[in-house]
Design a protein around this motif. Sequence first.
Motif, short mmCIF file in Angstrom:
data_model
loop_
_atom_site.label_atom_id
_atom_site.label_comp_id
_atom_site.label_asym_id
_atom_site.label_seq_id
_atom_site.Cartn_x
_atom_site.Cartn_y
_atom_site.Cartn_z
N MET A 133 0.83 -1.20 0.00
CA MET A 133 0.00 0.00 0.00
C MET A 133 0.87 1.25 0.00
SD MET A 133 -3.05 1.19 0.03
CE MET A 133 -3.25 2.94 -0.19
N ILE A 134 1.76 1.38 1.00
CA ILE A 134 2.68 2.52 1.09
C ILE A 134 4.10 1.98 1.14
CG2 ILE A 134 3.48 4.42 2.58
CD1 ILE A 134 0.58 4.71 3.55
N GLU A 135 4.97 2.54 0.32
CA GLU A 135 6.33 2.02 0.30
C GLU A 135 7.35 3.13 0.05
OE1 GLU A 135 8.79 -1.78 -1.61
OE2 GLU A 135 6.78 -1.28 -2.33
N PHE A 136 8.40 3.11 0.87
CA PHE A 136 9.57 3.96 0.66
C PHE A 136 10.71 3.04 0.22
CE2 PHE A 136 9.57 8.30 2.91
CZ PHE A 136 8.25 8.54 2.59
N GLN A 137 11.35 3.38 -0.90
CA GLN A 137 12.49 2.61 -1.39
C GLN A 137 13.72 3.50 -1.43
OE1 GLN A 137 11.46 0.95 -5.23
NE2 GLN A 137 9.94 -0.47 -4.39
N HIS A 138 14.59 3.32 -0.44
CA HIS A 138 15.87 4.04 -0.38
C HIS A 138 15.67 5.56 -0.58
CE1 HIS A 138 17.84 0.16 -0.36
NE2 HIS A 138 17.13 -0.17 -1.43
N VAL A 139 14.79 6.12 0.23
CA VAL A 139 14.45 7.54 0.10
C VAL A 139 15.37 8.40 0.95
CG1 VAL A 139 12.66 9.28 0.49
CG2 VAL A 139 12.04 7.03 -0.45
N SER A 140 15.90 9.44 0.34
CA SER A 140 16.68 10.45 1.03
C SER A 140 16.12 11.81 0.68
CB SER A 140 18.17 10.39 0.64
OG SER A 140 18.75 9.16 1.04
N PHE A 141 16.20 12.74 1.62
CA PHE A 141 15.72 14.10 1.36
C PHE A 141 16.52 15.10 2.19
CE2 PHE A 141 13.22 17.84 2.22
CZ PHE A 141 12.84 18.22 0.93
N ALA A 142 16.82 16.23 1.58
CA ALA A 142 17.54 17.30 2.27
C ALA A 142 16.92 18.64 1.92
CB ALA A 142 19.02 17.30 1.89
N TYR A 143 16.66 19.46 2.93
CA TYR A 143 16.20 20.83 2.67
C TYR A 143 17.38 21.71 2.26
CZ TYR A 143 11.74 19.60 4.86
OH TYR A 143 10.52 19.02 5.14
N GLU A 144 18.57 21.36 2.78
CA GLU A 144 19.79 22.06 2.42
C GLU A 144 20.79 21.04 1.87
OE1 GLU A 144 21.38 24.67 5.46
OE2 GLU A 144 19.42 24.68 6.47
N LYS A 145 21.62 21.47 0.95
CA LYS A 145 22.58 20.58 0.32
C LYS A 145 23.48 19.92 1.37
CE LYS A 145 25.87 20.41 -3.52
NZ LYS A 145 26.59 21.20 -4.54
N ASN A 146 23.65 18.59 1.24
CA ASN A 146 24.53 17.80 2.11
C ASN A 146 24.06 17.75 3.56
OD1 ASN A 146 26.31 17.30 -0.07
ND2 ASN A 146 27.33 19.28 0.29
#
Length: 245
Positions: free
Chosen positions: A1-14
């Motif tokens: 139903m809901i899946e995250f696959q190797h998710v990354s997120f940044a509001y600022e670089k690095n």
Amino acid sequence: MIEFQHVSFAYEKNKDVLHDMSFRIGKGESVGLIGANGAGKSTIMKLLLGLLEGEGKVLIDGTEVKKETLGEIRAKLGFVLQNSDNQMFMPTVYEDMIFGPLNYGLSREVVDKRVDEVLSRLHLEDLKHRYNHKISGGEKRMGAIATILAMEPAAILMDEPTSALDPYNRRIVINTIRELEQTKLIASHDLDMILDTCDRVILISGGRIAADGPAAEILSDRELLEANRMELPLSMNVHPYTSGA
């Protein structure tokens, strides 16, 4: 139903807020999303709704969340905001409940039938024509849940559904959540509510999954919770001199 696959997120670089996160929530599961402030819970919700875009894949029912699929994705997800005032924007509960379905092209007859069925299921018939500015915080939270259910989403996301509620209204909301059949992902600091409503818990710390498993197991692990800047639910805290010694 809901899946995250190797998710990354940044509001600022690095400066990753989420780093290489993977998890799956099956149809009908009720999952609590917990973690200290800044752990990444709200970011996860925004990624699911397509309000943010990161690296990796976010999928709903096998469909990847991206610009081209947002209409399809949002038709499957209902989001109960932390502040019901930001969600209940029409004069009455009824008008809020019909707004979404009518905009999806359903007939007034079908929508009215759906509204009555939802209100009956939640025992909220008396709220139907009440003015939003004249109902209590707990009633407004219930109205917000009813508004989402009128859309008939496959999954419901909730952000702090019991915040700022008195004990009576908090219990009403908890009982309502427990009766919902949809897949549920609930982000909250109210660990007692999570224990009451969720079978599984995903603990987020520093943008990573620190633990993922049965709610009772994770929420009774004092060492794990304290290591991630949280405390045991009150119901798990046994007073040191209640043993009769």
